[in-house]
Design a protein around this motif. Structure first.
Motif, short mmCIF file in Angstrom:
data_model
loop_
_atom_site.label_atom_id
_atom_site.label_comp_id
_atom_site.label_asym_id
_atom_site.label_seq_id
_atom_site.Cartn_x
_atom_site.Cartn_y
_atom_site.Cartn_z
N GLY A 1 81.21 26.14 157.49
CA GLY A 1 80.62 25.66 156.58
C GLY A 1 81.42 24.89 155.53
N GLY A 2 82.87 24.63 155.84
CA GLY A 2 83.74 24.15 155.21
C GLY A 2 83.54 22.82 154.91
N LEU A 3 82.65 21.83 155.65
CA LEU A 3 82.48 20.42 155.58
C LEU A 3 81.96 20.25 153.90
N LYS A 4 81.18 21.06 153.56
CA LYS A 4 80.69 20.75 152.06
C LYS A 4 81.73 20.86 151.18
N TYR A 5 82.86 21.48 151.38
CA TYR A 5 84.04 21.48 150.39
C TYR A 5 84.85 20.28 150.55
N ILE A 6 84.85 19.88 151.87
CA ILE A 6 85.42 18.46 151.96
C ILE A 6 84.82 17.14 151.59
N GLU A 7 83.41 17.21 151.62
CA GLU A 7 82.76 16.37 151.17
C GLU A 7 82.71 16.42 149.23
N ALA A 8 82.85 17.56 148.83
CA ALA A 8 82.99 17.71 147.27
C ALA A 8 84.13 17.39 146.95
N ALA A 9 85.33 17.46 147.82
CA ALA A 9 86.49 16.89 147.26
C ALA A 9 86.51 15.24 147.19
N MET A 10 85.73 14.68 147.98
CA MET A 10 85.79 13.17 148.22
C MET A 10 85.20 12.46 146.67
N ALA A 11 84.51 13.20 145.98
CA ALA A 11 84.30 12.73 144.43
C ALA A 11 85.65 13.00 143.62
N LYS A 12 86.27 13.89 143.84
CA LYS A 12 87.53 14.11 143.08
C LYS A 12 88.71 12.98 143.56
N PHE A 13 88.51 12.88 144.66
CA PHE A 13 89.68 11.81 145.03
C PHE A 13 89.22 10.49 144.49
N GLU A 14 87.76 9.99 144.68
CA GLU A 14 87.49 9.10 144.14
C GLU A 14 87.77 8.76 142.78
N ALA A 15 87.58 9.49 141.97
CA ALA A 15 87.77 9.76 140.38
C ALA A 15 89.41 9.40 140.18
N LYS A 16 90.26 9.69 141.11
CA LYS A 16 91.55 9.64 140.97
C LYS A 16 92.28 8.57 141.89
N HIS A 17 91.54 7.77 142.41
CA HIS A 17 92.13 6.62 143.31
C HIS A 17 93.41 5.99 142.69
N GLU A 18 93.38 5.45 141.37
CA GLU A 18 94.51 4.81 140.82
C GLU A 18 95.69 5.59 140.85
N GLU A 19 95.54 6.88 140.25
CA GLU A 19 96.67 7.90 140.31
C GLU A 19 97.37 8.00 141.75
N HIS A 20 96.42 8.26 142.76
CA HIS A 20 96.89 8.51 144.13
C HIS A 20 97.45 7.19 144.64
N ILE A 21 97.20 5.93 144.27
CA ILE A 21 97.87 4.68 144.56
C ILE A 21 99.21 4.52 144.23
N ARG A 22 99.22 5.29 142.81
CA ARG A 22 100.62 5.07 142.40
C ARG A 22 101.65 5.95 142.82
N ALA A 23 101.03 7.20 143.26
CA ALA A 23 102.02 8.22 143.83
C ALA A 23 102.12 8.19 145.50
N TYR A 24 101.60 7.19 145.89
CA TYR A 24 101.54 7.17 147.49
C TYR A 24 102.63 6.21 148.09
N ASP A 25 103.32 5.40 147.20
CA ASP A 25 104.54 4.71 147.44
C ASP A 25 105.53 4.82 146.50
N PRO A 26 106.62 4.68 146.74
CA PRO A 26 107.74 4.88 145.55
C PRO A 26 107.93 3.71 144.75
N THR A 27 107.20 2.78 144.90
CA THR A 27 107.15 1.62 143.86
C THR A 27 105.77 1.43 143.00
N GLY A 28 105.20 2.57 143.13
CA GLY A 28 103.91 2.73 142.12
C GLY A 28 102.87 1.93 142.69
N GLY A 29 102.66 1.80 144.04
CA GLY A 29 101.74 0.83 144.70
C GLY A 29 102.07 -0.29 145.00
#
Length: 377
Positions: free
Chosen positions: A257-285
């Protein structure tokens, strides 16, 4: 190969141990290291002494106050010196014993300790490109032209399709010997580009093992007289870039039943997209902007999406996970030169520590202290 021809490598060390201390320099991308002699092999990392280096030569200090302290955090077998010799991964600290601003591991480890009951697992797919000895051309590319277009190289076989297999094989064996949790390897879409996978690793172990695997790769490259590029878009034009696709799961995601937790995490990742882009390379994106174009198996850097088996999405849910209803998901946005401590820290904060309805980070005194003393974490 050079080291195999070294006539001194079989000399008796008189029961002494050579410990090669490794740390991340001020670029946030390159590794440095130096050797010290130990009287005997330690039984754990906690028995190793702290050391220091000249931070003014690594962009981590000024000459007037140049000592940067290195504290051992993980040990691995040394595949080059062998025997009881070892590789020692270290964190960097200031002279007052507070974490250095370039020490991204410190905050990551603190946050992972806070969510250890969730049992976060990670696996990272590290892509890289082999270059010639002068770092001017990808390995075995024509000096005044280009190889044939992409298509036959991915997971290929044959001299006309695979460039650098001996280097990738040597790296794989060296990682296994060292104790790095390398899980696989394959030739990539662009010729002279390769990928290897590290994991699954729990928590902070992910960053430790990936950084050491990178050091081993660059050290292997010395022996073959080639260079390694972790640039996320080494060749402009109709050539694939290089990423550090990060596979993620928690205990509840791996259970029935873990898929529902994966799908719930997607909304959190979408809300923090810009923060993730800045963290995902050493030059801030800025580096990733050359790679995340919506082409060559990437999503656009400007938007977030996810899908089942979609390699053009920001996050891919593997088809077998969707069918089985549990497992993991793959964040395809991190660049090949990303700091895995930054990546896993950002993921933990978004998925397990951040409030769903806003941007406020739920802080504890431990994390407040970290933010006060580690200004660039």
């Amino acid at each position: 190969m050079r080291s195999s021809n070294n006539p001194y490598m079989d000399l008796d060390q008189r029961q002494k141990v050579m410990a090669y201390y490794i740390w991340i320099d001020g670029s946030g991308q390159n590794l440095r290291g130096k050797t010290r002699t130990l009287e005997k092999r330690p039984s754990s990392v906690h028995e190793l002494p702290d050391w220091n280096f000249d931070g003014s030569s690594t962009n981590q200090a000024v000459g007037e106050n140049s000592d940067v302290i290195i504290k051992p955090v993980a040990i691995f077998r040394d595949p080059f010196r062998r025997g009881d010799n070892m590789l020692v991964l270290c964190e960097t600290y200031r002279h007052d014993n507070t974490p250095h601003p370039t020490n991204k591991r410190y905050e990551c480890a603190a946050n992972i300790r806070r969510v250890e009951d969730s049992e976060p697992w990670f696996g990272i797919e590290q892509e890289y490109t082999i270059y010639d000895e002068n770092f001017k051309h990808p390995y075995r590319w024509p000096k005044n032209g280009f190889p044939g277009p992409q298509g036959p190289y991915y997971c290929g076989v044959g001299t006309n399709r695979v460039y650098g297999r001996d280097i990738a094989e040597a790296h794989y064996r060296a990682c296994l010997y060292a104790g790095v949790k390398i899980a696989g390897s394959n030739a990539e879409v662009m010729p002279s580009q390769w990928e290897y996978q590290v994991g699954p690793c729990e928590g902070i172990e992910m960053g430790d093992h990936l950084w050491v695997s990178r050091w081993i790769l660059c050290r292997v490259a010395e022996d073959f007289n080639v260079n390694i590029s972790f640039d996320p878009k080494p060749m402009p034009g109709d050539w694939n870039g290089a990423g550090c696709h990060t596979n993620i799961s928690t205990k509840v995601m791996r259970e029935t039943g873990g898929l529902k937790y994966i799908e719930a995490a997607m909304a959190k990742f979408e809300a923090k997209h810009e923060e993730h882009i800045r963290a995902y390379d050493p030059t801030g994106g800025k580096d990733n902007a050359r790679r995340l174009t919506g082409r060559h198996e990437t999503a656009s850097i400007n938007s977030f999406n996810y899908g089942v088996a979609n390699r053009g999405a920001s996050i891919r849910i593997p088809r077998h996970v969707a069918e089985e209803g549990c497992g993991y998901f793959e964040d395809r946005r991190p660049s090949s030169n990303a700091d895995p401590y930054d990546v896993t820290n950002r993921i933990v904060k978004t998925m397990l520590l951040e409030e769903e309805s806003g941007n406020s980070f739920i802080k504890t005194p431990e994390i407040i202290d970290c933010n006060q003393i580690s200004v660039n974490c």
